[in-house]
Design an enzyme around this catalytic site. Structure first.
Site, PDB file in Angstrom:
ATOM      1  NE  ARG A   1       3.887   8.879  -7.946  1.00 53.91           N
ATOM      2  CZ  ARG A   1       4.378   7.662  -7.742  1.00 53.91           C
ATOM      3  NH1 ARG A   1       5.491   7.493  -7.093  1.00 53.91           N
ATOM      4  NH2 ARG A   1       3.725   6.617  -8.183  1.00 53.91           N
TER       5      ARG A   1
ATOM      6  NE  ARG B   1       8.059   6.641  -1.632  1.00 52.28           N
ATOM      7  CZ  ARG B   1       7.954   5.519  -2.329  1.00 52.28           C
ATOM      8  NH1 ARG B   1       7.787   4.382  -1.714  1.00 52.28           N
ATOM      9  NH2 ARG B   1       8.028   5.534  -3.644  1.00 52.28           N
TER      10      ARG B   1
ATOM     11  NE  ARG C   1       2.844   6.714   2.736  1.00 52.71           N
ATOM     12  CZ  ARG C   1       2.979   5.613   3.425  1.00 52.71           C
ATOM     13  NH1 ARG C   1       2.533   5.547   4.658  1.00 52.71           N
ATOM     14  NH2 ARG C   1       3.549   4.551   2.903  1.00 52.71           N
TER      15      ARG C   1
ATOM     16  CG  ASP D   1      -1.915   5.594  -7.017  1.00 50.18           C
ATOM     17  OD1 ASP D   1      -0.731   5.912  -6.818  1.00 50.18           O
ATOM     18  OD2 ASP D   1      -2.244   4.646  -7.754  1.00 50.18           O
TER      19      ASP D   1
ATOM     20  CE1 TYR E   1       0.698  -1.221 -11.202  1.00 51.98           C
ATOM     21  CE2 TYR E   1      -0.077   0.289 -12.895  1.00 51.98           C
ATOM     22  CZ  TYR E   1       0.893  -0.104 -11.988  1.00 51.98           C
ATOM     23  OH  TYR E   1       2.045   0.625 -11.871  1.00 51.98           O
TER      24      TYR E   1
END
Ligand code: CP3
Length: 354
Positions: free
Chosen positions: A34, A38, A47, A83, A160
């Site tokens: 990562r 963010r 974003r 992703d 998931y």
């Protein structure tokens, strides 16, 4: 001719690629899971204009975010901005990244019929935006910085698909595998074929190494891992293009390390819940990636340096160490701390060429 011998020397001889082959390096290579995200002001600005999915599906922007992180941090490898869940869309899942709840799959798998409806993925076509992002990133990156492609491992993706999103206990996933084992194995086999083909397509597009993310597999017992997961993860790894190193990552895997090794990978990724030297002693002749607790990066600079020193001490100059966090960078991390971490790893690990 193998893939490796076709690589330019600047990539082939880079510290990261050398470490993947367990060859000596003049310093320990470092990249961070990562590393684009963010916690970076430039990412947040991006974003504010586009959603996460749009960003992933716009090659020029995904490449920009990937390269920007490498240039700001001075890391030894790039990881393509994408992703693990993207492949689920062309398989037939309805994917949403919601602001509050994280990823959601709106048609979770329940029955054999749900699994039978799933598609084989032609990655060059259905995930062409990832391949374009890889080509654009490779063209923009410094010629000595390897680019890592990646995919979700079968278990983590299946969780998931069955839970419909993130989970704490994986109750539905386990119920599925215990009550419908044949359907489970069919699902895992499909995920394995898709993942292998996806990774190889990324390598052909310009990724020099690939990482298989089995982030949540640490929730299984060793016996269940061996029965329900290992054959499928192994299938992905044995099907990857020769000469393209595979990094095999999971979290909470202290009880599973030997089995993950058996499943395969040139480098085994370990999180901070295991001591690096203990992991390496148990695993033997394989590369190790890890394993600083990402929370250390919200502490103070001298403390970060001390913790880097401790991990390097545990690695003990062995060839095949790729420095990383035990899991992804936290959103509250100061960028300057990440930059300092990279410098600390380089400085504290520098050794004379042998
Ligand atoms: O490492 C990198 O810089 C490359 C990009 C990358 C992302 N996700 C970007 C992302 C990688 C390698 C991943 C892998 C991934 N995605 C994993 C495996 C790694 C891990 O963390 O265990 C998993 C489990 C996912 C699924 C996923 N994607 C979740 C659970 C979430 C929501 C949680 C969160 O952190 O927001 C995402 C969204 C996501 N993937 C973001 C990023 C930068 C945040 C999106 C945003 O709000 O901008």
């Amino acid at each position: 001719m193998s893939m490796t011998s076709r690589l330019p020397a600047a990539l082939l001889d880079s510290p990261f690629m050398r470490a993947c082959r367990r060859e000596p390096t003049t310093y320990t290579p470092v990249w961070l899971m990562r590393q684009a995200g963010r916690y970076m002001e430039s990412y947040r600005r991006m974003r504010a204009r586009v959603s996460f999915l749009e960003l992933c599906k716009t090659p020029a922007l995904a490449a920009e975010v990937t390269v920007d992180a490498v240039e700001r941090l001075g890391v030894d490898a790039a990881i393509i901005f994408a992703d693990i869940l993207l492949i689920l869309e062309p398989m037939g899942m309805q994917l949403e990244f919601s602001a509050g709840d994280g990823p959601l799959l709106h048609n979770p798998l329940r029955t054999a019929a749900d699994v039978e409806r799933l598609q084989e993925v032609d990655a060059a076509e259905s995930l062409s935006f990832v391949m374009q992002a890889i080509r654009a990133t490779r063209a923009a990156l410094a010629p000595n910085v390897p680019l890592i492609g990646f995919a979700g491992a079968p278990f983590t993706l299946a969780s998931y698909m069955i839970e419909g999103g993130s989970s704490r206990q994986y109750t539905r996933t386990k119920q599925f595998m215990y009550t419908q084992p044949q359907v489970w194995h069919a699902l895992m086999a499909l995920l394995a074929r898709n993942a292998a083909h996806y990774l190889n397509t990324q390598a052909a597009a310009g990724a020099q190494a690939v990482q298989l993310f089995d982030s949540w597999v640490g929730n299984l017992s060793p016996a269940d891992y061996r029965t329900f997961v290992l054959p499928h993860s192994r299938e992905v790894i044995v099907s990857t293009t020769p000469g393209v190193p595979v990094l095999h990552f999971g979290t909470g895997t202290n009880a599973l390390l030997e089995l993950m090794r058996e499943a395969g990978g040139d480098v085994i990724g370990v999180d901070f819940r295991v001591e690096l030297d203990n992991a390496w002693q148990r695993l033997g002749d394989v590369g190790i990636q890890g394993n600083l607790d990402p929370a250390v990066l919200v502490a103070e600079r001298p403390y970060i340096r001390q913790r880097v020193r401790e991990i390097l001490r545990q690695a003990d100059g062995r060839s095949g160490h790729v420095f990383n966090l035990g899991h992804g960078i936290l959103p509250t991390t100061p960028v300057d701390n990440v930059r300092a971490l990279v410098d600390d790893v380089h400085e504290l690990s520098t050794r004379e060429p042998s």
